[in-house]
Design an enzyme around this catalytic site. Structure first.
Site, PDB file in Angstrom:
ATOM      1  N   ASP A   1     -10.314  10.250  26.596  1.00  0.00           N
ATOM      2  CA  ASP A   1     -10.179   9.037  26.078  1.00  0.00           C
ATOM      3  C   ASP A   1     -10.192   8.919  24.629  1.00  0.00           C
ATOM      4  O   ASP A   1     -11.322   9.345  23.941  1.00  0.00           O
ATOM      5  CB  ASP A   1     -10.953   7.824  26.472  1.00  0.00           C
TER       6      ASP A   1
ATOM      7  N   ASP B   1      -9.733   6.897  21.397  1.00  0.00           N
ATOM      8  CA  ASP B   1      -9.429   5.393  20.814  1.00  0.00           C
ATOM      9  C   ASP B   1      -9.500   5.707  19.548  1.00  0.00           C
ATOM     10  O   ASP B   1     -10.464   6.015  18.752  1.00  0.00           O
ATOM     11  CB  ASP B   1     -10.660   4.624  21.292  1.00  0.00           C
TER      12      ASP B   1
ATOM     13  N   ASP C   1     -14.267   9.733  24.086  1.00  0.00           N
ATOM     14  CA  ASP C   1     -15.161   9.054  24.695  1.00  0.00           C
ATOM     15  C   ASP C   1     -15.875   9.949  26.038  1.00  0.00           C
ATOM     16  O   ASP C   1     -15.188   9.807  26.800  1.00  0.00           O
ATOM     17  CB  ASP C   1     -14.909   7.695  25.261  1.00  0.00           C
TER      18      ASP C   1
END
Length: 326
Positions: free
Chosen positions: A94, A96, A275
């Site tokens: 992930d 972001d 993440d």
């Protein structure tokens, strides 16, 4: 742009624009083995343990409930309605844009600049997954504020959390490479010293590429552990050497002791480009591709060509285009 959507806008999206047939094939396959979750009020996913045996069932649900957010599990279960009898899980990363440790835009939310920097990191990770680890069944998803990399190669689907953690550290460059090497037939000899930037393959090369990305995007306003203001200014002053591949000269300008500290700090910082909680969680639910990211009014969608993908052209719902300020 990037404003939250209203209930009426969500209804319009799911009744006029959303199409169940546009769900990625890797989601539609074994649909009934996944857990689905929903957020109806914007407070986080609290409608969990749902299952859909057919595409028509999820079509009707999305059309009539118009959820604030929709998710599906990365895990496959024999009993998804209770997350029971786990079979396997996608390996996911992930990235972001909002949470990148270094963002040259310094915006408070997300913008075109940090979204593009997140995309550049995804490209680096993809090169490592394909080139170093030989993985092939990889899907890129634009999440609305960044990207999900979802890997479905069978050999990684049964990895436990510890193995996933090691893969995460490798692809993100989260450990400083060793710089002393001893040849097998020279065990009594003084070890050879080789900096990471002198080794053009394997983990040292991965680490070098991640550090280069960070150096080229530092603005000077960052607070990086063990890197003081003077060192930060020198990094910016001499980063043209890194851009040209002249790492040895860069190290000399920084100084050997400060360079050693710099490398350690960069390894800690690199851990933040992905993440980690998402990557090691075997039962994570991720935003459903094709669904609406209502906090920013962007479509979560599978990306076929990440090299040229522009979310501000391809992931904008029609109702956003019709807003007065668009």
């Amino acid at each position: 742009m990037f404003e939250a959507s209203t209930l009426e806008e969500r209804r319009r999206y799911y009744r006029e624009e959303w199409n169940v047939k546009e769900l990625p094939d890797f989601i539609k396959k074994d649909l009934n083995k996944r857990e689905f979750g929903f957020d109806h009020l914007g407070n986080g996913p609290n409608d969990r343990y749902r299952i859909f045996k057919t595409q028509d069932m999820i079509r009707r649900f999305m059309r009539y409930r118009s959820p604030f957010a929709a998710y599906c599990s990365i895990a496959f279960y024999n009993k998804p309605w209770q997350r029971g009898d786990w079979l396997k899980s996608e390996l996911v990363f992930d990235v972001d844009a909002k949470d990148l440790p270094i963002r040259s835009c310094n915006c408070e939310g997300v913008c075109n600049i940090c979204l593009n920097e997140a995309r550049q990191i995804v490209l680096l990770i993809l090169d490592t997954l394909r080139g170093d680890l030989g993985l092939k069944d990889i899907h890129m998803i634009y999440s609305g504020r960044g990207y999900h990399i979802r890997v479905l190669d069978e050999e990684v689907m049964t990895f436990d959390s510890e193995v996933r953690s090691q893969v995460l550290k490798y692809v993100s460059g989260a450990e400083a490479p060793k710089n002393k090497y001893v040849l097998e037939n020279e065990v009594d000899q003084k070890p050879y010293e080789l900096e990471h930037f002198l080794i053009p393959f394997g983990y040292p090369a991965v680490f070098t590429s991640r550090v280069k990305h960070s150096i080229m995007h530092i603005t000077g306003k960052e607070k990086i552990e063990n890197i003081n203001t003077k060192l930060l200014k020198d990094i910016i002053k001499y980063r043209n050497l890194v851009e040209k591949g002249e790492w040895g000269l860069f190290k000399n300008k920084i100084g050997p002791i400060r360079y050693k500290n710099f490398v350690e700090s960069m390894s800690q910082l690199n851990m933040g480009i992905v993440d980690a909680k998402v990557s090691i969680d075997l039962k994570r639910i991720l935003r459903l591709p094709t669904s609406l990211h209502s906090k920013v009014s962007m479509k979560c969608m599978e990306v076929k060509n990440i090299e040229n993908f522009d979310p501000l052209k391809e992931a904008v719902p029609k109702f956003v285009m019709e807003r007065k300020d668009y």
